[in-house]
Design a protein around this motif. Sequence first.
Motif, PDB file in Angstrom:
ATOM      1  N   SER A  97       0.863  -1.181   0.000  1.00 29.36           N
ATOM      2  CA  SER A  97       0.000   0.000   0.000  1.00 29.36           C
ATOM      3  C   SER A  97       0.897   1.228   0.000  1.00 29.36           C
ATOM      4  O   SER A  97       1.972   1.226   0.596  1.00 29.36           O
ATOM      5  N   TYR A  98       0.437   2.262  -0.645  1.00 25.21           N
ATOM      6  CA  TYR A  98       1.217   3.476  -0.814  1.00 25.21           C
ATOM      7  C   TYR A  98       0.643   4.566   0.085  1.00 25.21           C
ATOM      8  O   TYR A  98      -0.508   4.947  -0.053  1.00 25.21           O
ATOM      9  N   GLY A  99       1.476   5.067   1.016  1.00 21.14           N
ATOM     10  CA  GLY A  99       1.055   6.141   1.927  1.00 21.14           C
ATOM     11  C   GLY A  99       1.231   7.479   1.244  1.00 21.14           C
ATOM     12  O   GLY A  99       2.358   7.863   0.921  1.00 21.14           O
ATOM     13  N   VAL A 100       0.134   8.160   1.012  1.00 20.03           N
ATOM     14  CA  VAL A 100       0.199   9.413   0.265  1.00 20.03           C
ATOM     15  C   VAL A 100      -0.284  10.605   1.094  1.00 20.03           C
ATOM     16  O   VAL A 100      -1.162  10.484   1.941  1.00 20.03           O
ATOM     17  N   ASP A 101       0.347  11.736   0.828  1.00 19.29           N
ATOM     18  CA  ASP A 101      -0.039  13.023   1.408  1.00 19.29           C
ATOM     19  C   ASP A 101      -0.782  13.772   0.312  1.00 19.29           C
ATOM     20  O   ASP A 101      -0.187  14.154  -0.689  1.00 19.29           O
ATOM     21  N   THR A 102      -2.073  13.942   0.496  1.00 20.94           N
ATOM     22  CA  THR A 102      -2.887  14.579  -0.545  1.00 20.94           C
ATOM     23  C   THR A 102      -3.141  16.062  -0.299  1.00 20.94           C
ATOM     24  O   THR A 102      -3.672  16.738  -1.171  1.00 20.94           O
ATOM     25  N   ASP A 103      -2.776  16.567   0.896  1.00 18.03           N
ATOM     26  CA  ASP A 103      -3.062  17.974   1.183  1.00 18.03           C
ATOM     27  C   ASP A 103      -1.804  18.786   1.543  1.00 18.03           C
ATOM     28  O   ASP A 103      -1.903  19.870   2.100  1.00 18.03           O
ATOM     29  N   ASP A 104      -0.635  18.233   1.238  1.00 22.23           N
ATOM     30  CA  ASP A 104       0.645  18.943   1.407  1.00 22.23           C
ATOM     31  C   ASP A 104       0.942  19.376   2.840  1.00 22.23           C
ATOM     32  O   ASP A 104       1.605  20.382   3.058  1.00 22.23           O
ATOM     33  N   ASP A 105       0.482  18.581   3.831  1.00 20.74           N
ATOM     34  CA  ASP A 105       0.790  18.929   5.214  1.00 20.74           C
ATOM     35  C   ASP A 105       1.945  18.100   5.778  1.00 20.74           C
ATOM     36  O   ASP A 105       2.284  18.213   6.952  1.00 20.74           O
ATOM     37  N   GLY A 106       2.553  17.229   4.940  1.00 17.69           N
ATOM     38  CA  GLY A 106       3.689  16.425   5.364  1.00 17.69           C
ATOM     39  C   GLY A 106       3.334  15.154   6.097  1.00 17.69           C
ATOM     40  O   GLY A 106       4.202  14.473   6.613  1.00 17.69           O
ATOM     41  N   SER A 107       2.030  14.804   6.151  1.00 17.83           N
ATOM     42  CA  SER A 107       1.566  13.590   6.825  1.00 17.83           C
ATOM     43  C   SER A 107       0.777  12.718   5.855  1.00 17.83           C
ATOM     44  O   SER A 107       0.106  13.226   4.953  1.00 17.83           O
TER      45      SER A 107
ATOM     46  N   THR B 244      -1.347  15.315  -7.763  1.00 17.48           N
ATOM     47  CA  THR B 244      -1.896  15.990  -6.590  1.00 17.48           C
ATOM     48  C   THR B 244      -1.472  15.356  -5.271  1.00 17.48           C
ATOM     49  O   THR B 244      -2.011  15.686  -4.233  1.00 17.48           O
ATOM     50  N   SER B 245      -0.516  14.414  -5.304  1.00 15.18           N
ATOM     51  CA  SER B 245      -0.144  13.746  -4.066  1.00 15.18           C
ATOM     52  C   SER B 245       1.355  13.494  -4.003  1.00 15.18           C
ATOM     53  O   SER B 245       2.044  13.472  -5.017  1.00 15.18           O
ATOM     54  N   THR B 246       1.823  13.275  -2.770  1.00 13.70           N
ATOM     55  CA  THR B 246       3.224  12.951  -2.528  1.00 13.70           C
ATOM     56  C   THR B 246       3.291  11.595  -1.848  1.00 13.70           C
ATOM     57  O   THR B 246       2.598  11.360  -0.852  1.00 13.70           O
ATOM     58  N   LEU B 247       4.133  10.715  -2.370  1.00 14.31           N
ATOM     59  CA  LEU B 247       4.328   9.394  -1.769  1.00 14.31           C
ATOM     60  C   LEU B 247       5.237   9.553  -0.560  1.00 14.31           C
ATOM     61  O   LEU B 247       6.373   9.994  -0.687  1.00 14.31           O
ATOM     62  N   MET B 248       4.728   9.223   0.625  1.00 11.22           N
ATOM     63  CA  MET B 248       5.462   9.407   1.874  1.00 11.22           C
ATOM     64  C   MET B 248       5.987   8.102   2.460  1.00 11.22           C
ATOM     65  O   MET B 248       6.998   8.094   3.148  1.00 11.22           O
TER      66      MET B 248
ATOM     67  N   THR C 168       5.830  -0.756   7.841  1.00  2.00           N
ATOM     68  CA  THR C 168       5.693   0.496   7.114  1.00  2.00           C
ATOM     69  C   THR C 168       7.068   1.132   6.967  1.00  2.00           C
ATOM     70  O   THR C 168       7.777   1.331   7.953  1.00  2.00           O
ATOM     71  N   PHE C 169       7.445   1.404   5.725  1.00  2.00           N
ATOM     72  CA  PHE C 169       8.711   2.053   5.419  1.00  2.00           C
ATOM     73  C   PHE C 169       8.448   3.529   5.156  1.00  2.00           C
ATOM     74  O   PHE C 169       7.694   3.873   4.242  1.00  2.00           O
ATOM     75  N   VAL C 170       9.033   4.390   5.959  1.00  2.00           N
ATOM     76  CA  VAL C 170       8.911   5.834   5.738  1.00  2.00           C
ATOM     77  C   VAL C 170      10.022   6.243   4.772  1.00  2.00           C
ATOM     78  O   VAL C 170      11.184   5.912   4.987  1.00  2.00           O
ATOM     79  N   LEU C 171       9.653   6.926   3.713  1.00  2.00           N
ATOM     80  CA  LEU C 171      10.624   7.315   2.704  1.00  2.00           C
ATOM     81  C   LEU C 171      11.419   8.540   3.150  1.00  2.00           C
ATOM     82  O   LEU C 171      10.836   9.537   3.591  1.00  2.00           O
ATOM     83  N   LYS C 172      12.719   8.436   3.052  1.00  4.39           N
ATOM     84  CA  LYS C 172      13.580   9.546   3.449  1.00  4.39           C
ATOM     85  C   LYS C 172      13.378  10.752   2.521  1.00  4.39           C
ATOM     86  O   LYS C 172      13.373  11.898   2.953  1.00  4.39           O
TER      87      LYS C 172
END
Length: 107
Positions: A19-29, A45-49, A98-102
């Motif tokens: 599963s891909y953890g995405v930040d859809t509102d640019d708050d860094g979470s 519109t999203s960032t893969l976190m 869960t792997f948090v991307l650097k």
Amino acid sequence: MNDESPEIIARGVERFDVSYGVDTDDDGSVNAYLTAQQWNSLGTTSTLMSLRVAFLVRSINYLREARLGGPTIDFGSGVNKESIAPTPGRLRKAFDYTFVLKNPYTS
């Protein structure tokens, strides 16, 4: 290899999900964990976190000592969550990490 023809790469692995953890509102979470198809549909519109990887493994051989029944395993998370009924004579174990991307990736 494509999505329609699964290939065995390890014995005893019943399920493998990413599963891909995405930040859809640019708050860094992370706001949600999505499938690859869902993440791709969001476009730019999203960032893969982070990545969440889950395995469900079972014993290769049937075990006479394994109790009949046993607990139902809740496997996966979010859209991939599934309850898997026990199989008599098999031992099962679910693992997830869960792997948090650097360096988060913006599509």
